[in-house]
Design a protein around this motif. Structure first.
Motif, short mmCIF file in Angstrom:
data_model
loop_
_atom_site.label_atom_id
_atom_site.label_comp_id
_atom_site.label_asym_id
_atom_site.label_seq_id
_atom_site.Cartn_x
_atom_site.Cartn_y
_atom_site.Cartn_z
N LEU A 114 41.55 39.37 51.50
CA LEU A 114 42.60 40.25 50.98
C LEU A 114 43.58 39.46 50.11
O LEU A 114 44.06 39.95 49.10
N ARG A 115 43.86 38.23 50.50
CA ARG A 115 44.81 37.39 49.78
C ARG A 115 44.43 37.24 48.31
O ARG A 115 45.29 37.26 47.43
N ASP A 116 43.12 37.11 48.02
CA ASP A 116 42.65 36.90 46.65
C ASP A 116 41.93 38.11 46.06
O ASP A 116 41.29 38.01 45.02
N PHE A 117 42.03 39.24 46.72
CA PHE A 117 41.28 40.41 46.30
C PHE A 117 41.59 40.81 44.86
O PHE A 117 40.71 41.26 44.13
N HIS A 118 42.82 40.62 44.42
CA HIS A 118 43.21 41.00 43.05
C HIS A 118 42.54 40.14 41.99
O HIS A 118 42.60 40.46 40.81
N ARG A 119 41.86 39.07 42.40
CA ARG A 119 41.13 38.22 41.46
C ARG A 119 39.69 38.69 41.28
O ARG A 119 38.98 38.21 40.40
#
Length: 198
Positions: A114-119
């Motif tokens: 979830l922490r890097d999902f926007h990548r």
């Protein structure tokens, strides 16, 4: 793709599983229980564009190890992403949706993702395609408050107490599920085995 029947609720749990470990099995078991899944597809990917390719065990090896870990009969270990020649989750989810009308799906991921999902490529499209269940992982509990995805789709968050309704909730919809956590990680296992030298 594994066989499904109309009306089923299926969890989609993708990753490189390099290697699979008890933490992955714990995420799968929590998802099955808390979401009321009929099946969980443990989707072993050919690779992850966001992760280092310094060492990636052969796909057949990761499938075999995943099958040993996945002891619940509702879990189907599969690697159809390779057969479809697709590299990105958004593309895979489009194909799954097109081939399985009448089946309800939930995308499942650990809080570390979830922490890097926007990548991820087309991450907003993923969130608009299927509901998402995020399972807590050590060190990432607060990601459900601080991540870009959580902030962007704050209005679509389903309370954890209502997680079993997620499969009937149209996307965008997501929940964060707390529960037992494993400290194991594939990266740490590879380091222990001398496969990563940092």
């Amino acid at each position: 793709m594994p066989h499904v029947e109309t009306g089923m609720l299926v969890g989609l749990f993708g990753g490189s599983f390099n290697p699979p470990h008890e933490g992955h099995r714990l995420v799968a078991e929590i998802a099955i229980r808390r979401l009321g899944l009929d099946q969980l597809w443990w989707m072993v990917t050919p690779g992850n564009p966001l992760k280092s390719k310094r060492y990636l065990a052969p796909l057949a090896e990761r499938i075999a190890l995943s099958e040993k870990m996945a002891t619940d009969p509702r879990i189907r270990v599969t690697a159809f992403e390779k057969a479809l020649g697709l590299n990105y989750t958004a593309e895979v989810l489009d194909r799954i949706k097109a081939r399985n009308s009448g089946v309800r799906f939930i995308w499942i991921m650990g809080a570390d993702n979830l922490r890097d999902f926007h990548r991820w490529q087309n991450w907003k499209k993923i969130a608009l395609t299927f509901p998402i269940a995020v399972i807590d992982r050590p060190g990432d509990t607060l990601s459900f408050l601080s991540s870009t995805m959580a902030k962007t789709f704050d209005h679509a968050r389903v309370d954890e107490d209502d997680a079993n309704t997620l499969g009937r909730t149209p996307a965008p919809a997501w929940t964060f599920i707390h529960g037992p956590r494993s400290t194991l990680s594939s990266t740490a296992i590879r380091k222990e085995n001398g496969l990563i030298k940092d």
